[in-house]
Design an enzyme around this catalytic site. Sequence first.
Site, PDB file in Angstrom:
ATOM      1  N   GLY A   1       0.796  -1.226   0.000  1.00  0.00           N
ATOM      2  CA  GLY A   1       0.000   0.000   0.000  1.00  0.00           C
ATOM      3  C   GLY A   1       0.826   1.272   0.000  1.00  0.00           C
ATOM      4  O   GLY A   1       0.278   2.373  -0.171  1.00  0.00           O
TER       5      GLY A   1
ATOM      6  N   GLN B   1      -7.886  25.428   5.688  1.00  0.00           N
ATOM      7  CA  GLN B   1      -7.437  25.292   7.082  1.00  0.00           C
ATOM      8  C   GLN B   1      -6.147  26.084   7.233  1.00  0.00           C
ATOM      9  O   GLN B   1      -5.084  25.534   7.505  1.00  0.00           O
ATOM     10  CB  GLN B   1      -7.227  23.819   7.417  1.00  0.00           C
ATOM     11  CG  GLN B   1      -8.503  23.001   7.292  1.00  0.00           C
ATOM     12  CD  GLN B   1      -8.247  21.531   7.553  1.00  0.00           C
ATOM     13  OE1 GLN B   1      -7.732  21.159   8.593  1.00  0.00           O
ATOM     14  NE2 GLN B   1      -8.590  20.702   6.589  1.00  0.00           N
TER      15      GLN B   1
ATOM     16  N   LYS C   1     -21.609  36.026   4.537  1.00  0.00           N
ATOM     17  CA  LYS C   1     -21.943  34.621   4.776  1.00  0.00           C
ATOM     18  C   LYS C   1     -21.372  34.197   6.114  1.00  0.00           C
ATOM     19  O   LYS C   1     -20.384  34.747   6.581  1.00  0.00           O
ATOM     20  CB  LYS C   1     -21.301  33.848   3.621  1.00  0.00           C
ATOM     21  CG  LYS C   1     -21.190  32.376   3.754  1.00  0.00           C
ATOM     22  CD  LYS C   1     -20.470  31.785   2.537  1.00  0.00           C
ATOM     23  CE  LYS C   1     -19.053  31.369   2.844  1.00  0.00           C
ATOM     24  NZ  LYS C   1     -18.384  30.605   1.791  1.00  0.00           N
TER      25      LYS C   1
ATOM     26  N   ASP D   1     -16.091  32.854  -7.398  1.00  0.00           N
ATOM     27  CA  ASP D   1     -15.528  32.236  -6.189  1.00  0.00           C
ATOM     28  C   ASP D   1     -14.224  31.525  -6.531  1.00  0.00           C
ATOM     29  O   ASP D   1     -13.937  31.274  -7.701  1.00  0.00           O
ATOM     30  CB  ASP D   1     -16.545  31.239  -5.594  1.00  0.00           C
ATOM     31  CG  ASP D   1     -16.425  31.145  -4.081  1.00  0.00           C
ATOM     32  OD1 ASP D   1     -15.412  31.630  -3.533  1.00  0.00           O
ATOM     33  OD2 ASP D   1     -17.326  30.588  -3.443  1.00  0.00           O
TER      34      ASP D   1
ATOM     35  N   GLY E   1     -22.615  24.490  -1.556  1.00  0.00           N
ATOM     36  CA  GLY E   1     -23.517  25.191  -0.637  1.00  0.00           C
ATOM     37  C   GLY E   1     -23.429  26.704  -0.797  1.00  0.00           C
ATOM     38  O   GLY E   1     -24.450  27.391  -0.923  1.00  0.00           O
TER      39      GLY E   1
HETATM   40  C1  R5P Z   1     -15.007  30.074   1.119  1.00  0.00           C
HETATM   41  O1  R5P Z   1     -14.401  30.865   1.805  1.00  0.00           O
HETATM   42  C2  R5P Z   1     -14.604  29.757  -0.285  1.00  0.00           C
HETATM   43  O2  R5P Z   1     -14.191  30.886  -0.979  1.00  0.00           O
HETATM   44  C3  R5P Z   1     -15.736  29.063  -1.029  1.00  0.00           C
HETATM   45  O3  R5P Z   1     -16.850  29.937  -1.074  1.00  0.00           O
HETATM   46  C4  R5P Z   1     -16.133  27.796  -0.337  1.00  0.00           C
HETATM   47  O4  R5P Z   1     -14.986  27.073  -0.005  1.00  0.00           O
HETATM   48  C5  R5P Z   1     -17.009  26.938  -1.202  1.00  0.00           C
HETATM   49  O5  R5P Z   1     -17.315  25.774  -0.482  1.00  0.00           O
HETATM   50  P1  R5P Z   1     -18.728  25.099  -0.609  1.00  0.00           P
HETATM   51  O6  R5P Z   1     -18.960  24.846  -2.078  1.00  0.00           O
HETATM   52  O7  R5P Z   1     -18.600  23.833   0.183  1.00  0.00           O
HETATM   53  O8  R5P Z   1     -19.739  26.024  -0.022  1.00  0.00           O
END
Ligand code: R5P
Length: 312
Positions: A39, A98, A193, A219, A226
């Site tokens: 592995g 992270q 958000k 983004d 989400g």
């Molecule tokens: C958040 O700070 C990032 O810029 C993205 O908006 C986020 O990571 C998207 O993640 P998800 O599709 O799980 O909402």
Amino acid sequence: MDGRLQVFAGNSHPSLAASIMAELEAPLGRAMVGTWKNGETRVKLDENVRGSDVFVIQALCDPINHHLVELLLIIDALRRASAARITAVIPYFAYAKQEKKTSGREPISAKLVANLICTAGAQRILTIDLHAPAIEGFFDIPVDHLRAAPLLARHARRAGIESIVAVSPDAGGVARTEEFRVRIGGSLAIISKRHPGPDVSEALEMVGDVEGRTAVIVDDMISTGGTLTLAAELLRERGAESIHACATHGIFAADALEKIDRSPIERVFVTDTLPLPAAGPRAKLGVVSVAPLLAEAIMRIHKDLSISALFT
Ligand code: R5P
């Protein structure tokens, strides 16, 4: 840099590696990157790299930890085989969300991953749209940090999407969204958000007017989808006439593609920094390749030319 240019790749994203090599008009370096019967990851370079300027292409996609170890072992093999310079080409840098502790007793995973890559022997990083620009500073080596906004804006314009409201789905993405807006024209809106739990987003409020307008959500990544679908619902409530989205990294974790399919979003443009998932609806998806951008950057790094000149 006088040495030969050689490019190797792990197993994470073979089609992107092949497209980059097609742009460079050169073959990929020969190497065996496989698994021992127990592995463990097994690496053997099949060509001489002594004195070469070597690039290793590896997107940190699922299974992320496995692909990370492949990258570390390829870099280690190159270093021990006397490559003159090793650049890790990481189109998508995982663990980037992270990058700080959000509560006590948590690791700073992005810093640890950066340390591992440097310790293995990388002398330079080439990457695209790190989740937070400050992650560059986690590496004590040069980082060439490319941006996909110009590419995505050009693509959206070609698809006839212009005079828009560019929407940042959170406060952290405003600079990225503004770069997109400047290139495509239009105004800016910002959604605030919050994350009530892991991988859960909640849209709170929006600054900016979208009534009767074409809105494009910008983004850095789409993970569970989400953030994107929540933003789209809010934009529909506020009267946007049509809703589109652009993101650099299409992770599409869990049922993200299904969520997008059910959402009011008409089109989603992502780049190919990551392979698309094998299954799931993709009628709304458009994929823009970063291969020409990465190939140009590799050539410029090899020839000691400016990278920022790519974005002027
Ligand atoms: C958040 O700070 C990032 O810029 C993205 O908006 C986020 O990571 C998207 O993640 P998800 O599709 O799980 O909402």
